[in-house]
Design an enzyme around this catalytic site. Sequence first.
Site, PDB file in Angstrom:
ATOM      1  CB  VAL A  25      -0.965  -0.010   1.195  1.00 39.33           C
ATOM      2  CG1 VAL A  25      -1.813   1.260   1.206  1.00 39.33           C
ATOM      3  CG2 VAL A  25      -1.863  -1.233   1.142  1.00 39.33           C
ATOM      4  CG  ASP A  26       3.668   2.556   3.160  1.00 38.61           C
ATOM      5  OD1 ASP A  26       2.795   3.423   3.330  1.00 38.61           O
ATOM      6  OD2 ASP A  26       4.274   2.018   4.105  1.00 38.61           O
ATOM      7  CB  VAL A  27       4.938   0.222  -3.098  1.00 39.18           C
ATOM      8  CG1 VAL A  27       5.437   0.290  -4.535  1.00 39.18           C
ATOM      9  CG2 VAL A  27       6.058  -0.260  -2.172  1.00 39.18           C
TER      10      VAL A  27
END
Length: 396
Positions: free
Chosen positions: A176-178
Site C-alpha cells: 500500500v505504501d508503494v
Amino acid sequence: MPRQHHRTAPRALDGVLVADFSRVLAGPLAAATLADLGAEVVKVERPGAGDDTRSWGPPFADDGTAAYFDAANRSKRGLALDLGDPEDAAAARELARRADVLIENFRPASLAKYGLDPAATLAANPGLVHCTISGFGAGAGAALPGYDFVVQAVGGLMSITGEPGGAPLKAGVALVDVLTAKDAATGILAALRHRDRTGAGQAVEVNLLSSLLGSLVNQASGYLATGRDPGPMGNRHPSIAPYETLACRGGLLAVAVGNDRQFRALAGALGAPELAADARFRRNQDRVQNRTALVEELEDRLVADTPRGWAERLAAVSVPCGPVNTVSEALELAARLGLDPVVQVGAGRIPQVASPLRLSGTPVTQPSAPPRLDEDGAALRTWLSGPDDRPLPPKL
C-alpha cells in the site's frame, strides 16, 4: 521557478527542488522517484534519530543504517532540523519557500504550528506543489495513524489474500505504501505540468486507504457489480482459468492463460490437444466453471517435467508462464534479460534496485547513496541563510 543545471544528458525534472519532510516509505519513495527523474531532493529529518526506518532492521548496512531506509532514500541530500527550535523551523520554512515541491506526511495540526501546512506554504510560495500523504484522508480519519499493515487489513486487501478458509494474509511487501508513493508521484507531476502552463502551484493529497481501494480494480468492481464480497482464492484468479500455480515435478509453475488461443497452445504443448476441444474447457468461462477438473487434467501431465523445463517449452509456443522464483532468482532473471536491475552507489554502500523507468530523451539519473543523517546539513544551512538566487551547493 525551476533552477537550471547543466548536464551532458538532460533530465525530465532538471532544476526542480523537492523538500522531502516525509518519513517511512510512501513519501520518501515518491521523493526518490522524483530524484530518479533529475530533481534535487533535500530530505529533512529529526536530529539524533532521523527517519524511523533508519532503525528498522536487521538487516543493516555497514554503517549501521537499516537496509529499509536505503530502499527509499537514494539520491537525496541530508538535512537534520528540529522543528521545535525557532531557528531550525525558520530554515524549514525558507526551504519550503524556495522549493518547487514539498512532500510531507505529518498530522495537520503539527504542521500548522510551524507554518508548514499547505495554506501557509502556498501563501509564501504560490508556485509550490505541496503534497500531503496521510493514512485516511483529511476528514474524519485525519487523526488516525496510517501504517501499511493496518491499511491492508481495514482496506480489504487481506480479505482477498491467502488460501480459501485460511487466515487473512498481508502482501509480502508494504504494497500500500508503494502504491501510494506512485499515486503521489503521479499527482505531483500533474501539478508541475499545470504550473508549467499557469505558474500556479497547488495542494496535492493522497491517502493510503484511497490508493489501496483504487488498486483493488476488478475485485472492487466485482463487488460493486454484484453486492457480494470477494474472498481469498490463493493463487487463483476469480475470472480466468488456468491463471494460477500448478504442480509440476519438483515445484510449482505459474501459468497465466489469458485467452482461448493460449489455452489451445498449452494443451498442444502438453500433448493433449483434446483438452481444448472438451466442452468443459473450450471457452474461458467454461474453464472457470470447471476449474477443479481442469487443474487435475493439467497437473496429471505437468508432472512429467520441472517448472523450468515447462517454462522453456511453453514459452516457445507463447504461453505466459514461469517458475516461482526467490528474490535473488528474480534479480538474476532480470539481469539475464538485459534489464540491468541493480546499480552500485558507492563502495561499502548497499546497491540499489534500478528505477523501472526508461526515458529515451531524458534518462533517469545514476543514483547516489542515501544520505547519512545531516550529511549535507552545514552546506544547506549556509545556502538557506543566504540570497535565494544562489545555486544549491554541490552535493557531497
